[in-house]
Design a protein around this motif. Sequence first.
Motif, PDB file in Angstrom:
ATOM      1  N   ASP A 193       0.865  -1.178   0.000  1.00  0.00           N
ATOM      2  CA  ASP A 193       0.000   0.000   0.000  1.00  0.00           C
ATOM      3  C   ASP A 193       0.900   1.226   0.000  1.00  0.00           C
ATOM      4  OD1 ASP A 193      -1.820   2.054   0.343  1.00  0.00           O
ATOM      5  OD2 ASP A 193      -2.860   1.112   2.030  1.00  0.00           O
ATOM      6  N   ARG A 194       1.086   1.808  -1.165  1.00  0.00           N
ATOM      7  CA  ARG A 194       2.055   2.887  -1.329  1.00  0.00           C
ATOM      8  C   ARG A 194       1.657   4.180  -0.631  1.00  0.00           C
ATOM      9  NH1 ARG A 194       0.956   6.298  -5.926  1.00  0.00           N
ATOM     10  NH2 ARG A 194       3.160   6.536  -6.299  1.00  0.00           N
ATOM     11  N   ARG A 195       0.458   4.250  -0.074  1.00  0.00           N
ATOM     12  CA  ARG A 195       0.043   5.460   0.646  1.00  0.00           C
ATOM     13  C   ARG A 195       0.799   5.631   1.961  1.00  0.00           C
ATOM     14  NH1 ARG A 195      -5.854   4.741   1.932  1.00  0.00           N
ATOM     15  NH2 ARG A 195      -5.025   2.676   2.432  1.00  0.00           N
ATOM     16  N   PHE A 196       1.275   4.518   2.501  1.00  0.00           N
ATOM     17  CA  PHE A 196       1.964   4.546   3.788  1.00  0.00           C
ATOM     18  C   PHE A 196       3.206   3.666   3.731  1.00  0.00           C
ATOM     19  CE2 PHE A 196      -2.683   4.261   4.425  1.00  0.00           C
ATOM     20  CZ  PHE A 196      -2.945   5.527   4.928  1.00  0.00           C
ATOM     21  N   PRO A 225      -6.520   0.497  -0.337  1.00  0.00           N
ATOM     22  CA  PRO A 225      -5.070   0.405  -0.548  1.00  0.00           C
ATOM     23  C   PRO A 225      -4.689   0.700  -2.002  1.00  0.00           C
ATOM     24  CG  PRO A 225      -5.874  -1.481   0.682  1.00  0.00           C
ATOM     25  CD  PRO A 225      -7.083  -0.736   0.201  1.00  0.00           C
ATOM     26  N   VAL A 226      -3.546   1.327  -2.168  1.00  0.00           N
ATOM     27  CA  VAL A 226      -3.010   1.639  -3.488  1.00  0.00           C
ATOM     28  C   VAL A 226      -1.704   0.853  -3.634  1.00  0.00           C
ATOM     29  CG1 VAL A 226      -2.155   3.454  -5.024  1.00  0.00           C
ATOM     30  CG2 VAL A 226      -4.029   3.952  -3.414  1.00  0.00           C
ATOM     31  N   CYS A 227      -1.718  -0.162  -4.479  1.00  0.00           N
ATOM     32  CA  CYS A 227      -0.546  -1.016  -4.655  1.00  0.00           C
ATOM     33  C   CYS A 227       0.622  -0.239  -5.244  1.00  0.00           C
ATOM     34  CB  CYS A 227      -0.881  -2.200  -5.559  1.00  0.00           C
ATOM     35  SG  CYS A 227      -2.060  -3.334  -4.829  1.00  0.00           S
ATOM     36  N   TYR A 228       1.819  -0.676  -4.905  1.00  0.00           N
ATOM     37  CA  TYR A 228       3.021  -0.102  -5.499  1.00  0.00           C
ATOM     38  C   TYR A 228       3.019  -0.343  -6.997  1.00  0.00           C
ATOM     39  CZ  TYR A 228       5.190   0.791  -0.970  1.00  0.00           C
ATOM     40  OH  TYR A 228       5.476   1.283   0.286  1.00  0.00           O
ATOM     41  N   ALA A 237       8.161  -0.574  -5.145  1.00  0.00           N
ATOM     42  CA  ALA A 237       8.396  -1.374  -3.936  1.00  0.00           C
ATOM     43  C   ALA A 237       9.854  -1.791  -3.865  1.00  0.00           C
ATOM     44  CB  ALA A 237       7.482  -2.593  -3.914  1.00  0.00           C
ATOM     45  N   GLU A 238      10.398  -2.213  -4.980  1.00  0.00           N
ATOM     46  CA  GLU A 238      11.793  -2.636  -5.014  1.00  0.00           C
ATOM     47  C   GLU A 238      12.716  -1.477  -4.640  1.00  0.00           C
ATOM     48  OE1 GLU A 238       9.547  -3.155  -7.388  1.00  0.00           O
ATOM     49  OE2 GLU A 238       9.392  -5.339  -7.552  1.00  0.00           O
ATOM     50  N   ALA A 239      12.411  -0.267  -5.123  1.00  0.00           N
ATOM     51  CA  ALA A 239      13.219   0.915  -4.797  1.00  0.00           C
ATOM     52  C   ALA A 239      13.129   1.229  -3.305  1.00  0.00           C
ATOM     53  CB  ALA A 239      12.768   2.112  -5.630  1.00  0.00           C
ATOM     54  N   PHE A 240      11.932   1.147  -2.748  1.00  0.00           N
ATOM     55  CA  PHE A 240      11.770   1.406  -1.319  1.00  0.00           C
ATOM     56  C   PHE A 240      12.518   0.358  -0.499  1.00  0.00           C
ATOM     57  CE2 PHE A 240       9.843   0.822   2.798  1.00  0.00           C
ATOM     58  CZ  PHE A 240       9.859   2.122   3.291  1.00  0.00           C
ATOM     59  N   ILE A 241      12.381  -0.910  -0.883  1.00  0.00           N
ATOM     60  CA  ILE A 241      13.057  -1.995  -0.165  1.00  0.00           C
ATOM     61  C   ILE A 241      14.570  -1.808  -0.222  1.00  0.00           C
ATOM     62  CG2 ILE A 241      13.549  -4.482  -0.217  1.00  0.00           C
ATOM     63  CD1 ILE A 241      10.524  -4.810  -1.064  1.00  0.00           C
ATOM     64  N   ALA A 242      15.086  -1.431  -1.379  1.00  0.00           N
ATOM     65  CA  ALA A 242      16.527  -1.207  -1.522  1.00  0.00           C
ATOM     66  C   ALA A 242      16.984  -0.037  -0.652  1.00  0.00           C
ATOM     67  CB  ALA A 242      16.880  -0.948  -2.987  1.00  0.00           C
ATOM     68  N   LYS A 243      16.222   1.041  -0.638  1.00  0.00           N
ATOM     69  CA  LYS A 243      16.560   2.210   0.177  1.00  0.00           C
ATOM     70  C   LYS A 243      16.543   1.848   1.660  1.00  0.00           C
ATOM     71  CE  LYS A 243      15.147   7.029   0.815  1.00  0.00           C
ATOM     72  NZ  LYS A 243      14.179   8.065   0.446  1.00  0.00           N
TER      73      LYS A 243
END
Length: 134
Positions: free
Chosen positions: A30-33, A115-118, A123-129
């Motif tokens: 959920d890319r909103r949070f 919910p707003v899916c990535y 998601a991969e960019a957020f996980i890497a960061k």
Amino acid sequence: MTVFRLDPTLKADTLPVASIGLCAVRLMNDRRFPWLILVPQRAGVTEIHDLTPLDQTMLTFEIATVSEHLKQVTNCHKINVAALGNQVSQLHVHVIARETADAAWPKPVWGAGTPVCYRDGEAEAFIAKFSDAF
């Protein structure tokens, strides 16, 4: 001895981030949070008091560590931590980065809109960061 298995709802709603010791860390889709889920990798555990005292201590440490890194990565206003288990009984802890301007503020994120899916790669960019900061 029972084998640990991730609850099917958690598996469907989240993406894998890392295994950090006791817990599997997963990203809520959920890319909103910015919303991480810590799941102690112990079979049959539904409550914190079901864990051994050592695992309880480790869970507390991992919650604090993930919370600190999530706050660093997102520069959020507040970190929310909760273990509800009303819909998924398997013990899991929500660690959520909150902003005063987010879609649910100041209320909890549960049930706040759809919910707003990535999108592809987000998601991969957020996980890497997050992983780099960790």
